[in-house]
Scaffold this motif. Sequence first.
Motif, PDB file in Angstrom:
ATOM      1  N   GLU A 121      33.230  33.906  47.075  1.00 43.39           N
ATOM      2  CA  GLU A 121      33.159  33.333  45.627  1.00 43.39           C
ATOM      3  C   GLU A 121      33.061  34.333  44.390  1.00 43.39           C
ATOM      4  O   GLU A 121      33.785  34.242  43.674  1.00 43.39           O
ATOM      5  CB  GLU A 121      32.060  32.245  45.412  1.00 43.39           C
ATOM      6  N   PRO A 122      32.419  35.609  44.667  1.00 46.33           N
ATOM      7  CA  PRO A 122      32.251  36.605  43.831  1.00 46.33           C
ATOM      8  C   PRO A 122      33.798  37.409  43.736  1.00 46.33           C
ATOM      9  O   PRO A 122      33.983  37.814  42.630  1.00 46.33           O
ATOM     10  CB  PRO A 122      31.128  37.475  44.480  1.00 46.33           C
ATOM     11  N   LEU A 123      34.431  37.231  45.066  1.00 42.30           N
ATOM     12  CA  LEU A 123      35.577  38.074  44.902  1.00 42.30           C
ATOM     13  C   LEU A 123      36.856  37.146  44.110  1.00 42.30           C
ATOM     14  O   LEU A 123      37.298  37.747  43.302  1.00 42.30           O
ATOM     15  CB  LEU A 123      36.334  38.005  46.370  1.00 42.30           C
ATOM     16  N   LYS A 124      36.465  35.792  44.033  1.00 46.08           N
ATOM     17  CA  LYS A 124      37.706  35.032  43.253  1.00 46.08           C
ATOM     18  C   LYS A 124      37.433  35.391  41.644  1.00 46.08           C
ATOM     19  O   LYS A 124      38.311  35.554  41.037  1.00 46.08           O
ATOM     20  CB  LYS A 124      37.102  33.820  43.620  1.00 46.08           C
ATOM     21  N   ARG A 125      36.127  35.567  41.320  1.00 42.43           N
ATOM     22  CA  ARG A 125      35.779  35.866  40.050  1.00 42.43           C
ATOM     23  C   ARG A 125      36.517  37.333  39.682  1.00 42.43           C
ATOM     24  O   ARG A 125      36.871  37.521  38.593  1.00 42.43           O
ATOM     25  CB  ARG A 125      34.296  35.818  39.751  1.00 42.43           C
ATOM     26  N   ALA A 126      36.183  38.255  40.617  1.00 46.23           N
ATOM     27  CA  ALA A 126      36.686  39.580  40.252  1.00 46.23           C
ATOM     28  C   ALA A 126      38.268  39.764  40.301  1.00 46.23           C
ATOM     29  O   ALA A 126      38.846  40.605  39.388  1.00 46.23           O
ATOM     30  CB  ALA A 126      36.247  40.342  41.651  1.00 46.23           C
ATOM     31  N   LEU A 127      38.742  38.797  40.878  1.00 45.41           N
ATOM     32  CA  LEU A 127      40.110  39.017  41.004  1.00 45.41           C
ATOM     33  C   LEU A 127      41.104  38.169  39.833  1.00 45.41           C
ATOM     34  O   LEU A 127      42.042  38.207  39.693  1.00 45.41           O
ATOM     35  CB  LEU A 127      40.964  38.343  42.454  1.00 45.41           C
ATOM     36  N   GLU A 128      40.225  37.416  39.056  1.00 46.57           N
ATOM     37  CA  GLU A 128      40.700  36.543  37.826  1.00 46.57           C
ATOM     38  C   GLU A 128      41.676  37.557  37.101  1.00 46.57           C
ATOM     39  O   GLU A 128      41.177  38.463  36.660  1.00 46.57           O
ATOM     40  CB  GLU A 128      39.670  35.817  37.244  1.00 46.57           C
ATOM     41  N   GLY A 129      42.825  37.146  36.649  1.00 50.29           N
ATOM     42  CA  GLY A 129      43.706  37.841  35.894  1.00 50.29           C
ATOM     43  C   GLY A 129      44.316  39.263  36.667  1.00 50.29           C
ATOM     44  O   GLY A 129      45.262  39.720  35.866  1.00 50.29           O
ATOM     45  N   ALA A 130      44.131  39.289  37.715  1.00 54.23           N
ATOM     46  CA  ALA A 130      44.767  40.424  38.440  1.00 54.23           C
ATOM     47  C   ALA A 130      46.094  40.021  39.006  1.00 54.23           C
ATOM     48  O   ALA A 130      46.353  38.946  39.504  1.00 54.23           O
ATOM     49  CB  ALA A 130      44.072  41.021  39.630  1.00 54.23           C
ATOM     50  N   SER A 131      47.191  41.103  39.280  1.00 53.53           N
ATOM     51  CA  SER A 131      48.466  40.717  39.945  1.00 53.53           C
ATOM     52  C   SER A 131      48.387  41.250  41.211  1.00 53.53           C
ATOM     53  O   SER A 131      49.079  40.888  41.962  1.00 53.53           O
ATOM     54  CB  SER A 131      49.553  41.228  38.831  1.00 53.53           C
ATOM     55  N   VAL A 132      47.537  42.519  41.374  1.00 55.03           N
ATOM     56  CA  VAL A 132      47.678  43.178  42.629  1.00 55.03           C
ATOM     57  C   VAL A 132      46.218  43.475  42.850  1.00 55.03           C
ATOM     58  O   VAL A 132      45.421  44.081  42.103  1.00 55.03           O
ATOM     59  CB  VAL A 132      48.361  44.449  42.286  1.00 55.03           C
ATOM     60  N   TRP A 133      45.841  43.179  44.103  1.00 62.32           N
ATOM     61  CA  TRP A 133      44.632  43.728  44.727  1.00 62.32           C
ATOM     62  C   TRP A 133      44.698  44.684  45.834  1.00 62.32           C
ATOM     63  O   TRP A 133      45.460  44.480  46.857  1.00 62.32           O
ATOM     64  CB  TRP A 133      44.151  42.225  45.458  1.00 62.32           C
ATOM     65  N   ILE A 134      44.067  45.777  45.444  1.00 65.29           N
ATOM     66  CA  ILE A 134      44.468  47.108  46.385  1.00 65.29           C
ATOM     67  C   ILE A 134      43.005  47.021  47.328  1.00 65.29           C
ATOM     68  O   ILE A 134      41.950  46.709  46.876  1.00 65.29           O
ATOM     69  CB  ILE A 134      44.433  48.224  45.656  1.00 65.29           C
ATOM     70  N   THR A 135      43.311  47.173  48.763  1.00 68.13           N
ATOM     71  CA  THR A 135      42.377  47.152  49.667  1.00 68.13           C
ATOM     72  C   THR A 135      42.135  48.503  50.405  1.00 68.13           C
ATOM     73  O   THR A 135      43.191  49.085  50.559  1.00 68.13           O
ATOM     74  CB  THR A 135      42.390  45.632  50.712  1.00 68.13           C
ATOM     75  N   GLY A 136      41.156  48.435  51.176  1.00 68.49           N
ATOM     76  CA  GLY A 136      41.037  49.820  52.085  1.00 68.49           C
ATOM     77  C   GLY A 136      41.340  49.332  53.518  1.00 68.49           C
ATOM     78  O   GLY A 136      40.929  50.001  54.555  1.00 68.49           O
ATOM     79  N   LEU A 137      41.911  48.269  53.830  1.00 64.48           N
ATOM     80  CA  LEU A 137      42.201  47.882  55.340  1.00 64.48           C
ATOM     81  C   LEU A 137      43.217  48.917  55.983  1.00 64.48           C
ATOM     82  O   LEU A 137      43.943  49.354  55.438  1.00 64.48           O
ATOM     83  CB  LEU A 137      42.844  46.396  55.232  1.00 64.48           C
ATOM     84  N   ARG A 138      42.830  49.091  57.361  1.00 63.41           N
ATOM     85  CA  ARG A 138      43.389  49.598  58.346  1.00 63.41           C
ATOM     86  C   ARG A 138      43.807  48.914  59.348  1.00 63.41           C
ATOM     87  O   ARG A 138      42.772  48.298  59.824  1.00 63.41           O
ATOM     88  CB  ARG A 138      42.701  51.197  58.526  1.00 63.41           C
TER      89      ARG A 138
END
Length: 232
Positions: A121-138
């Motif tokens: 749920e906090p992630l959804k708020r953090a991503l509001e208005g973003a077009s690209v989400w960068i992650t550290g996944l490997r």
Amino acid sequence: MIEELKSSLKEKSFEEGLRFVANQYPGKVVFSSAFGQEDQAIAHAIFKNDIDVKVFTLDTGRLFKETYELIDQTRSRYKKPISVYYPNTANVEQLVTEKGMHSFYNSVASRKECCFVRKVEPLKRALEGASVWITGLRSGQSVNREEFEQVEWDEQNKVIKYNPILDWTYDQLLDYLKENNVPYNKLHDQGFISIGCAPCTRAITAGEDSRAGRWWWETSQKECGLHQLKTA
């Protein structure tokens, strides 16, 4: 859109790719850091090169002391802002009141409920208005992540997900951190490879999957819901 971005990034270096994406979506690119080794490598590249990417983290309220120390250390080293998102207070209060402080040990469903309240749920708020989400996944982190792509559409959050170091080996990651003297969580020196909430993380032993220490009491897919798994 996705295919064009994939094609454009194909011949670019790690740091060139980050800058390219930021330039393509000015003010609309965010990076989520849990302050693991992968995330610290990406944060270093963003901060060192003044790339226009908002860096944020999710504070579940159950993190290790060493993780909090690293957040401050990273801020001090780079002199850059890091936004912090917390769970909704009312939702945490309801969860703990109804099910106790450690309901996540009871079942996979209960654990995922806790992860949803404290992370998804906090992630959804953090991503509001973003077009690209960068992650550290490997892809080498677990079998679950082998099918992820460097650039993909995240339907759950309606955002482009960019995994710039997806193909890095663990040795490549360690070399990058060492070469650039990147600050890291001291728990890594104690066998903690993947570090999450303190009650849900243990050190791993030789030969174990890097995420085996997460929710070690489960035989689940070892994911919290932030990253949707591929389905057949």
